[in-house]
Design a protein around this motif. Structure first.
Motif, PDB file in Angstrom:
ATOM      1  N   VAL A 161       0.949  -1.173   0.156  1.00 17.30           N
ATOM      2  CA  VAL A 161       0.091   0.041  -0.064  1.00 17.30           C
ATOM      3  C   VAL A 161       0.982   1.159  -0.147  1.00 17.30           C
ATOM      4  O   VAL A 161       1.890   1.408   0.792  1.00 17.30           O
ATOM      5  N   ARG A 162       0.664   2.151  -0.774  1.00 18.12           N
ATOM      6  CA  ARG A 162       1.038   3.385  -0.768  1.00 18.12           C
ATOM      7  C   ARG A 162       0.165   4.802  -0.365  1.00 18.12           C
ATOM      8  O   ARG A 162      -0.668   4.660  -1.187  1.00 18.12           O
ATOM      9  N   THR A 163       0.310   5.427   0.628  1.00 19.18           N
ATOM     10  CA  THR A 163      -0.673   6.466   0.802  1.00 19.18           C
ATOM     11  C   THR A 163       0.015   7.394   1.743  1.00 19.18           C
ATOM     12  O   THR A 163       0.875   7.376   2.419  1.00 19.18           O
ATOM     13  N   PRO A 164      -0.480   8.620   1.580  1.00 22.78           N
ATOM     14  CA  PRO A 164       0.142   9.819   2.383  1.00 22.78           C
ATOM     15  C   PRO A 164      -0.264   9.702   3.837  1.00 22.78           C
ATOM     16  O   PRO A 164       0.322  10.661   4.521  1.00 22.78           O
ATOM     17  N   GLU A 185     -11.330  -1.690   1.892  1.00 25.95           N
ATOM     18  CA  GLU A 185     -12.464  -1.354   2.570  1.00 25.95           C
ATOM     19  C   GLU A 185     -12.149  -0.704   3.807  1.00 25.95           C
ATOM     20  O   GLU A 185     -12.862   0.284   4.114  1.00 25.95           O
ATOM     21  N   THR A 186     -11.157  -0.911   4.549  1.00 26.07           N
ATOM     22  CA  THR A 186     -10.783  -0.193   5.840  1.00 26.07           C
ATOM     23  C   THR A 186     -10.422   1.333   5.232  1.00 26.07           C
ATOM     24  O   THR A 186     -10.577   2.192   6.129  1.00 26.07           O
ATOM     25  N   ALA A 187      -9.835   1.538   4.305  1.00 25.30           N
ATOM     26  CA  ALA A 187      -9.100   2.752   4.053  1.00 25.30           C
ATOM     27  C   ALA A 187     -10.658   3.492   3.670  1.00 25.30           C
ATOM     28  O   ALA A 187     -10.368   4.722   3.921  1.00 25.30           O
ATOM     29  N   PHE A 188     -11.464   2.935   2.881  1.00 25.53           N
ATOM     30  CA  PHE A 188     -12.621   3.742   2.441  1.00 25.53           C
ATOM     31  C   PHE A 188     -13.615   3.931   3.685  1.00 25.53           C
ATOM     32  O   PHE A 188     -13.913   5.015   3.844  1.00 25.53           O
ATOM     33  N   ARG A 189     -13.628   3.153   4.723  1.00 24.00           N
ATOM     34  CA  ARG A 189     -14.405   3.436   5.909  1.00 24.00           C
ATOM     35  C   ARG A 189     -13.810   4.574   6.850  1.00 24.00           C
ATOM     36  O   ARG A 189     -14.461   5.370   7.345  1.00 24.00           O
ATOM     37  N   HIS A 190     -12.436   4.692   6.673  1.00 24.18           N
ATOM     38  CA  HIS A 190     -11.811   5.713   7.518  1.00 24.18           C
ATOM     39  C   HIS A 190     -11.282   6.828   6.695  1.00 24.18           C
ATOM     40  O   HIS A 190     -10.544   7.790   7.198  1.00 24.18           O
ATOM     41  N   GLY A 191     -11.699   7.022   5.403  1.00 26.93           N
ATOM     42  CA  GLY A 191     -11.458   8.119   4.648  1.00 26.93           C
ATOM     43  C   GLY A 191     -10.102   8.259   4.306  1.00 26.93           C
ATOM     44  O   GLY A 191      -9.465   9.582   4.382  1.00 26.93           O
ATOM     45  N   VAL A 192      -9.416   7.183   4.127  1.00 29.87           N
ATOM     46  CA  VAL A 192      -7.743   7.403   3.800  1.00 29.87           C
ATOM     47  C   VAL A 192      -7.568   7.278   2.180  1.00 29.87           C
ATOM     48  O   VAL A 192      -8.148   6.391   1.606  1.00 29.87           O
ATOM     49  N   LEU A 193      -6.993   8.087   1.613  1.00 34.74           N
ATOM     50  CA  LEU A 193      -6.444   8.088   0.348  1.00 34.74           C
ATOM     51  C   LEU A 193      -5.716   7.345   0.024  1.00 34.74           C
ATOM     52  O   LEU A 193      -4.511   7.257   0.598  1.00 34.74           O
ATOM     53  N   ILE A 194      -5.822   6.342  -1.105  1.00 32.00           N
ATOM     54  CA  ILE A 194      -4.515   5.414  -1.561  1.00 32.00           C
ATOM     55  C   ILE A 194      -4.216   5.662  -2.802  1.00 32.00           C
ATOM     56  O   ILE A 194      -5.000   5.810  -3.642  1.00 32.00           O
ATOM     57  N   HIS A 195      -2.831   5.369  -3.020  1.00 36.09           N
ATOM     58  CA  HIS A 195      -2.369   5.735  -4.110  1.00 36.09           C
ATOM     59  C   HIS A 195      -1.947   4.485  -4.951  1.00 36.09           C
ATOM     60  O   HIS A 195      -1.850   4.352  -6.074  1.00 36.09           O
ATOM     61  N   ARG A 196      -1.899   3.587  -3.994  1.00 30.66           N
ATOM     62  CA  ARG A 196      -1.454   2.076  -4.757  1.00 30.66           C
ATOM     63  C   ARG A 196      -1.913   1.061  -3.797  1.00 30.66           C
ATOM     64  O   ARG A 196      -1.763   1.192  -2.488  1.00 30.66           O
ATOM     65  N   LEU A 197      -2.523  -0.181  -4.470  1.00 24.62           N
ATOM     66  CA  LEU A 197      -2.918  -1.240  -3.598  1.00 24.62           C
ATOM     67  C   LEU A 197      -2.761  -2.312  -4.500  1.00 24.62           C
ATOM     68  O   LEU A 197      -3.544  -2.429  -5.456  1.00 24.62           O
ATOM     69  N   THR A 198      -2.050  -3.193  -4.230  1.00 24.09           N
ATOM     70  CA  THR A 198      -1.638  -4.378  -4.652  1.00 24.09           C
ATOM     71  C   THR A 198      -1.052  -5.766  -3.951  1.00 24.09           C
ATOM     72  O   THR A 198      -0.748  -5.575  -3.162  1.00 24.09           O
ATOM     73  N   ASP A 199      -1.317  -6.938  -4.499  1.00 23.96           N
ATOM     74  CA  ASP A 199      -0.885  -8.109  -3.767  1.00 23.96           C
ATOM     75  C   ASP A 199       0.482  -8.218  -4.346  1.00 23.96           C
ATOM     76  O   ASP A 199       0.838  -8.320  -5.414  1.00 23.96           O
ATOM     77  N   GLU A 200       1.280  -8.629  -3.585  1.00 25.43           N
ATOM     78  CA  GLU A 200       2.776  -9.145  -3.708  1.00 25.43           C
ATOM     79  C   GLU A 200       3.216 -10.278  -3.016  1.00 25.43           C
ATOM     80  O   GLU A 200       2.646 -10.518  -2.018  1.00 25.43           O
ATOM     81  N   VAL A 201       4.105 -11.000  -3.589  1.00 31.36           N
ATOM     82  CA  VAL A 201       4.997 -11.986  -2.796  1.00 31.36           C
ATOM     83  C   VAL A 201       6.415 -11.575  -2.818  1.00 31.36           C
ATOM     84  O   VAL A 201       7.061 -11.541  -4.072  1.00 31.36           O
ATOM     85  N   GLY A 202       6.910 -10.964  -2.001  1.00 31.79           N
ATOM     86  CA  GLY A 202       8.370 -10.801  -1.960  1.00 31.79           C
ATOM     87  C   GLY A 202       8.960 -11.106  -0.777  1.00 31.79           C
ATOM     88  O   GLY A 202       8.484 -11.491   0.270  1.00 31.79           O
TER      89      GLY A 202
END
Length: 601
Positions: free
Chosen positions: A226-229, A271-288
């Motif tokens: 996740v990338r968010t300010p 959904e958590t970010a939407f409920r708390h009004g958090v702006l998201i710039h990137r959201l993706t599944d990774e294996v790293g």
């Protein structure tokens, strides 16, 4: 089974050893990855296993150390970096030469070219290969002897995704047939995707040896990137909801307003970010990878373990903790301690065949021969113009200003290339190790150099003779009465120069040194011997056969005196004596330097 026990490299200066007491194994039927960042000792470990690096420890290949394996090419195939072949040699010529070294039929070269997908490029020069084709040729070289184990250092480096997929498919096929595969890599994802077992190194020491599934579970867990300010705010919200739902969620704060959420998915985090009004710039599944080897991840922002489950970051029961070695009981040598490391004396199994293919596989050989014949013919025609030059000098193409005739210089140059190319393009040894200094290889090089020198000497004389007849008339050229002596002197000079080139390049490990050894005979040694031979203290060899008969009190035919005197006249010439002394000195230096390097190792 491939077992490495107690591998420890020799420290250099005040630095710690690159590999320190490393013990692990690679099992047949499996692909084992040796994982670690750059400088962790992966390549050094492979070189220690192959006895190309000074150090301690022992490696067993199916229960036998390498120096006790009669045919190493049939037990282990190796690929280190690029193929160390002469750039002007063709793919087929390279593999046919290595087939002689491995003791397999020459037809094996064409089989391997077809196996790695290079059948249509058998006449391609090595120097023109792309990275992917070069790696295919390296694999063909490693598989020539049909080895049981394959050791590869970063085989996928610099390859495209398609080429890497082909490479790992080939390695998997080798393991499926019962072989052992060990390769090094810096990419944890590559190791988890393509290996059955992963041995992790850090600073030359063993961190863990585990199955790929366990490695992926502990080091390559699925995560949501996740990338968010508002990283701290979102982390707190995700943690709060996870605790309320009694779910195991681990949130790690990274640099650049980034979060890594383990134990959740994109839908839940979004959904958590939407409920708390958090702006998201990137959201993706990774294996790293969760963290570099030997480094700890950033402190989790929050974690909510489920009842009865271990805390995040804690090992499961029976699993070794990070940074600790998993208890193992490897097989030890019979003496109970590590055997001293000795470099095995590798040499071609068919040295004569190997040397012939090495000589004929590069365009330098016909170019040198053609240059010698052209130069000899031109010089002979120029010397014969005055009509006062002796016929032997004209046929040899040996002007006064030249220290040696073109044929002798060419033979010396080809002899220098014999060992010079071995050191410049070390195709014989694994991982660019030292060139083998076995007696069989040296005798093969001397024999081939002598044969080439004799052919070159005969071709030069025949070409000069035919050119003289063509240009200055077809009348019969008078044959000197002492032609046997002249022929013996001529052939001895050419062969001696060829041998001087071979030994000079073998001692000093560069072709230029071999050429210098050839030129030093007429320029330095012969003038000194000429002063000694024809000085006031010199004695004539005319009556030597008679004096020898009196000394040994034996009678032999009078005709034997004539032959003995002819041989002595040939040998007693300043150039002949100089060549004999130079060859003796070079041979002694070759033996002494070889013994010194073995003792130093």
């Amino acid at each position: 089974m491939l077992q490495a026990i107690g591998l420890t490299s020799s420290p250099r200066r005040d630095l710690p050893p690159a590999v320190d007491d490393l013990t692990f194994d690679a099992r047949p039927g499996q692909v084992t990855a040796l994982l670690g960042p750059g400088g962790s000792g992966k390549t050094t470990a492979l070189r220690l296993m192959l006895e190309l690096e000074p150090g301690r420890g022992v490696t067993y290949f199916r229960g036998r150390p390498l120096q006790r394996i009669a045919h190493p090419a049939g037990e282990v195939g190796v690929l280190f970096g690029d193929v160390p072949g002469h750039p002007s040699r063709t793919l087929r010529s390279q593999l046919r030469m290595l087939s002689a070294a491995a003791g397999v039929p020459a037809s094996r070269a064409d089989e391997m070219l077809e196996f790695v997908g290079l059948a249509g490029l058998h006449d391609q020069r090595i120097g023109r290969l792309s990275r992917g084709m070069d790696r295919r040729l390296g694999l063909a070289s490693a598989l020539l002897g049909d080895p049981h184990a394959l050791l590869l250092d970063e085989p996928g480096a610099g390859l495209s995704a398609r080429e890497r997929a082909w490479l790992h498919e080939l390695l998997r096929a080798h393991a499926t047939e019962g072989g052992t595969v060990l390769y090094t890599t810096e990419d944890p994802k590559d190791a988890a995707r393509n290996a059955d077992r992963i041995v992790t190194l850090d600073n030359g020491r063993l961190v863990a040896a585990q199955a790929a599934a366990d490695f992926a579970h502990t080091r390559l867990r699925p995560r949501v990137a996740v990338r968010t300010p508002h990283a701290a705010r979102l982390a707190a919200a995700v943690t709060q909801e996870a605790r309320a739902a009694r779910r195991t969620v681990e949130v790690i704060t990274e640099r650049g307003n980034r979060l890594s959420v383990y134990g959740s998915d994109c839908a839940a985090v979004g959904e958590t970010a939407f409920r708390h009004g958090v702006l998201i710039h990137r959201l993706t599944d990774e294996v790293g990878d969760t963290a570099p080897v030997g480094a700890e991840p950033d402190r989790p922002a929050a974690a909510a373990p489920a009842p009865g489950q271990p805390e995040p970051g804690q090992p499961e029961p029976g699993q070794p903790e990070a940074g600790q070695r998993k208890p193992r009981q490897p097989k030890q040598p019979e003496s109970g301690r590590s055997e001293p490391r000795r470099r095995p004396a590798r040499s071609p199994l068919r040295p004569l065949r190997y040397e012939i293919r090495r000589l004929l596989g590069v365009p330098a050989t016909p170019l040198v021969v053609a240059g010698v014949l052209v130069a000899s013919v031109v010089i002979s025609l120029l010397l014969a113009r005055s009509g006062r030059t002796p016929l032997p000098t004209v046929l040899a193409g040996w002007p006064v200003f030249s220290p040696l005739p073109p044929a002798a210089l060419g033979a010396g140059l080809l002899g220098a290339f014999s060992f010079g190319d071995e050191y410049r393009y070390p195709a014989l040894t694994t991982g660019r190790g030292a060139v083998p200094r076995r007696l069989g290889l040296l005798l093969a090089k001397l024999a081939v150099a002598a044969a080439v020198a004799l052919v070159l000497a005969a071709l030069a004389v025949v070409a000069d003779l035919e050119a003289l007849r063509l240009v200055y008339g077809g009348e019969l050229i008078p044959v000197p009465k002492n032609w046997p002596t002249l022929c013996a002197s001529w052939l001895g000079l050419i062969v001696g120069c060829a041998w001087a080139g071979v030994l000079g390049a073998g001692v000093f490990r560069v072709a230029a040194a071999g050429v210098a050894a050839v030129l030093a005979v007429p320029v330095v040694v012969a003038p000194l011997l000429r002063q000694v031979t024809f000085g006031p203290a010199g004695r004539s060899i005319t009556g030597l056969p008679g004096r020898l008969r009196e000394f040994v009190s034996m009678e032999w035919p009078v005709a034997a005196d004539r032959w003995l005197l002819g041989v002595l006249r040939v040998v007693a010439q300043p150039v002949g004596v100089a060549l004999a002394l130079a060859l003796t000195a070079l041979l002694c230096a070759y033996v002494i330097t070889g013994l010194h390097r073995k003792a130093r190792w």
